[in-house]
Design a protein around this motif. Sequence first.
Motif, mmCIF file in Angstrom:
data_model
loop_
_atom_site.group_PDB
_atom_site.id
_atom_site.type_symbol
_atom_site.label_atom_id
_atom_site.label_comp_id
_atom_site.label_asym_id
_atom_site.label_seq_id
_atom_site.Cartn_x
_atom_site.Cartn_y
_atom_site.Cartn_z
ATOM 1 N N ARG A 126 75.337 94.838 112.196
ATOM 2 C CA ARG A 126 74.624 94.142 113.269
ATOM 3 C C ARG A 126 73.127 94.052 112.990
ATOM 4 O O ARG A 126 72.488 93.038 113.259
ATOM 5 C CB ARG A 126 74.932 94.820 114.607
ATOM 6 N N MET A 127 72.542 95.109 112.446
ATOM 7 C CA MET A 127 71.128 95.044 112.063
ATOM 8 C C MET A 127 70.951 94.057 110.906
ATOM 9 O O MET A 127 70.004 93.272 110.884
ATOM 10 C CB MET A 127 70.623 96.436 111.667
ATOM 11 N N GLY A 128 71.909 94.101 109.956
ATOM 12 C CA GLY A 128 71.856 93.207 108.798
ATOM 13 C C GLY A 128 71.870 91.741 109.206
ATOM 14 O O GLY A 128 71.144 90.921 108.635
ATOM 15 N N SER A 129 72.672 91.407 110.207
ATOM 16 C CA SER A 129 72.734 90.022 110.693
ATOM 17 C C SER A 129 71.379 89.571 111.227
ATOM 18 O O SER A 129 70.975 88.425 111.016
ATOM 19 C CB SER A 129 73.767 89.906 111.818
ATOM 20 N N MET A 130 70.688 90.483 111.903
ATOM 21 C CA MET A 130 69.350 90.139 112.432
ATOM 22 C C MET A 130 68.351 89.979 111.285
ATOM 23 O O MET A 130 67.548 89.040 111.284
ATOM 24 C CB MET A 130 68.858 91.234 113.381
ATOM 25 N N VAL A 131 68.413 90.888 110.315
ATOM 26 C CA VAL A 131 67.473 90.841 109.185
ATOM 27 C C VAL A 131 67.688 89.565 108.370
ATOM 28 O O VAL A 131 66.733 88.931 107.922
ATOM 29 C CB VAL A 131 67.614 92.113 108.309
#
Lengths: 151, 151
Positions: free
Chosen positions: B48-53
């Motif tokens: 989920r953090m990766g999708s934002m990054v």
Amino acid sequence: MSSLRRLTAACLLLAAASAPTWVQADAVEDAIEYRQGLMDIFSWNLTRMGSMVKGETPFDAAAFKGYAADLAAASALNFMAGFPDDSVSDESEAKDEIWLNKADFDAKHQAFKEATAKLATVAAAGEEGATREQFKEAAGACKACHKEFKK
Amino acid sequence: MSSLRRLTAACLLLAAASAPTWVQADAVEDAIEYRQGLMDIFSWNLTRMGSMVKGETPFDAAAFKGYAADLAAASALNFMAGFPDDSVSDESEAKDEIWLNKADFDAKHQAFKEATAKLATVAAAGEEGATREQFKEAAGACKACHKEFKK
């Protein structure tokens, strides 16, 4: 995520515009994996403390303290995120009642979280009798939720 | 307990001494479930953090902070307990190299734990650029371990 799952995810992203249902299915699978992962961690720690409480393994206060701390930390993770509205599934042991009565489910998780936080505190203080008593409270909070919400 | 269940339990106890492999197999299965549960929680938050990054989803500082805090808390659980000496298995993606080089494996987990703790601190401070940078560090620590130790 395995390479195969990563590849599948990439393919689903490419297909997203024409097949929104697949994307949703993948999100449901993710949520199920996440919540089952949480349960596996609860279970790992609870089982080992339970063995000590039942006398199947010797009572080891230092080990108990570690399991109790980890259980409390895992219980404090974002549990409800694993139960989004569209994630009812035959692949899961989660009953429909979770989504029909989300407030009660959430309250039962909060009670479990509080019982495990207290267990961590009591176990850290190192008094065996009080630790055994509080373990029963935490295990009871666990069962109270399973009884109503687990197939 | 019924007579039949009592008998079955007694037989299993008698068989325990001569069939340690059965007992051991169950312990290995438990360890695999536990460590895979940990990975599922790492993956849930990292993805989920990766999708934002990556810009696949909008950057939401409050949500990012939550995922980073949960990832750091999950990384601080007793990870090495999931890799006892007898738990090499075809059912698992864990390479033999873990047990052949346990000190390096442990060091790589420590690096991951430190990178995720720092990510939680940086994300809580709320500066997007620094958060993105530290996410890459944490994801890099994750990959460094998988490269060497995951099938």
